[in-house]
Write an enzyme that holds these catalytic residues in place. Structure first.
Site: not given
Ligand code: NAI
Length: 268
Positions: A143, A156
């Site tokens: 991130s 985080y």
């Molecule tokens: P999102 O919430 O849209 O999707 C995350 C997916 O991961 C979901 O389908 C969820 O069910 C799955 N998930 C959560 N915990 C899990 C686990 N323990 N085991 C397996 N699957 C799991 O999230 P997004 O925004 O796509 O985030 C993806 C990555 O990007 C994360 O690591 C987040 O920290 C990182 N990130 C996101 C940002 C944003 O602005 N959206 C900014 C910086 C980093």
């Protein structure tokens, strides 16, 4: 010939957001993709979209904070698709946006287990499989806050900063096995989490748009393109880097802090 023809990829957190976009892009460019998510339904729905579009995909239910589950995930990719070449260790959950001493035990444990241990277990399970193919690559999702931390994101950000160091360590250890290890550090990216937050705090949308030098939010597809680049042969000589993909947002925040300091000193 597409960039990922004949390759097998595992994407964790592939049921939504950044992981879903990455799975779609890798599949569109030829990879067979195991979409691993703790929400099996969303993983299956995303896999079905890919296969309906002519790609190769399967869904797998995993909680990446479970080391045993991560091993089973890799075994499933090997049994269904014959091996593993690319791993996107992406699954993550958001932090609570509270002062450090207000983080409760459950939040500290969950954020650390999923965001930090989850990537560690994913990589540890995958490396023997990558070695068995005489090489491959890992891309973690870090991130922007791992590089420039705002207040109220301590646990985080610490977990994500840990991934940047893990990226460097694994790049060093496994370069000799032709395994490249990199990370992307997304800036604010329009995923479901934000759309829910906008209902309570609509001002955040124009705020980050104005703050970002490129004048807009990031999209899951922006992140997927960066992941695919790092996973492709175009990045054949790149390992151990954390690639900031934030439209310049971190630069702007540093600049604003500097301007504020100059103002306080009466020099602006
Ligand atoms: P999102 O919430 O849209 O999707 C995350 C997916 O991961 C979901 O389908 C969820 O069910 C799955 N998930 C959560 N915990 C899990 C686990 N323990 N085991 C397996 N699957 C799991 O999230 P997004 O925004 O796509 O985030 C993806 C990555 O990007 C994360 O690591 C987040 O920290 C990182 N990130 C996101 C940002 C944003 O602005 N959206 C900014 C910086 C980093």
């Amino acid at each position: 010939m597409s960039r990922f023809d004949g390759k097998v990829a595992i994407v964790t957190g592939a049921g939504a957001g950044i992981g879903k976009s990455t799975a779609r892009l890798l599949a569109r460019e030829g990879a067979a993709v195991l979409l691993a998510d703790r929400d099996l339904k969303s993983g299956e729905a995303a896999a079905a979209e890919i296969t309906a579009a002519g790609g190769k995909a399967a869904a797998f239910e995993v909680d990446v904070s479970d080391p045993h589950g991560c091993r089973e995930m890799v075994e499933r990719a090997e049994s269904v698709f014959g091996g593993v070449d690319i791993v996107h260790a992406n699954a993550g959950i958001d932090g609570p946006n509270t002062l450090f001493h207000e983080h409760d035990d459950a939040i500290i444990e969950a954020v650390t287990k999923v965001n930090f241990l989850g990537a560690i277990y994913t990589c540890r399970a995958a490396i023997p499989a990558l070695k068995a193919r005489a090489g491959g690559c890992i891309v973690m999702t870090s991130s922007r806050v791992s590089l420039q931390v705002p207040a109220t994101m301590s646990v985080y950000a610490a977990a994500k900063a840990g991934l940047n160091k893990l990226t460097e360590s694994l790049a060093l250890e496994y370069g000799p096995y032709n395994i490249r290890v990199n990370a992307v550090a997304p800036g604010v990216t329009l995923t479901e989490f934000w759309f829910v937050l906008f209902e309570r705090r609509p001002e955040l949308r124009p705020y980050y748009e104005a703050l970002t030098p490129l004048g807009r939010w990031g999209t899951p597809d922006d992140m997927a393109k960066a992941v695919a680049f790092l996973a492709s042969d175009d990045a054949a000589f790149i390992t151990g880097v954390t690639l900031l993909v934030d439209g310049g947002l971190n630069l702007r925040q540093a600049d604003l802090a500097y301007q504020g300091a100059l103002k306080e000193l009466g020099r602006w």
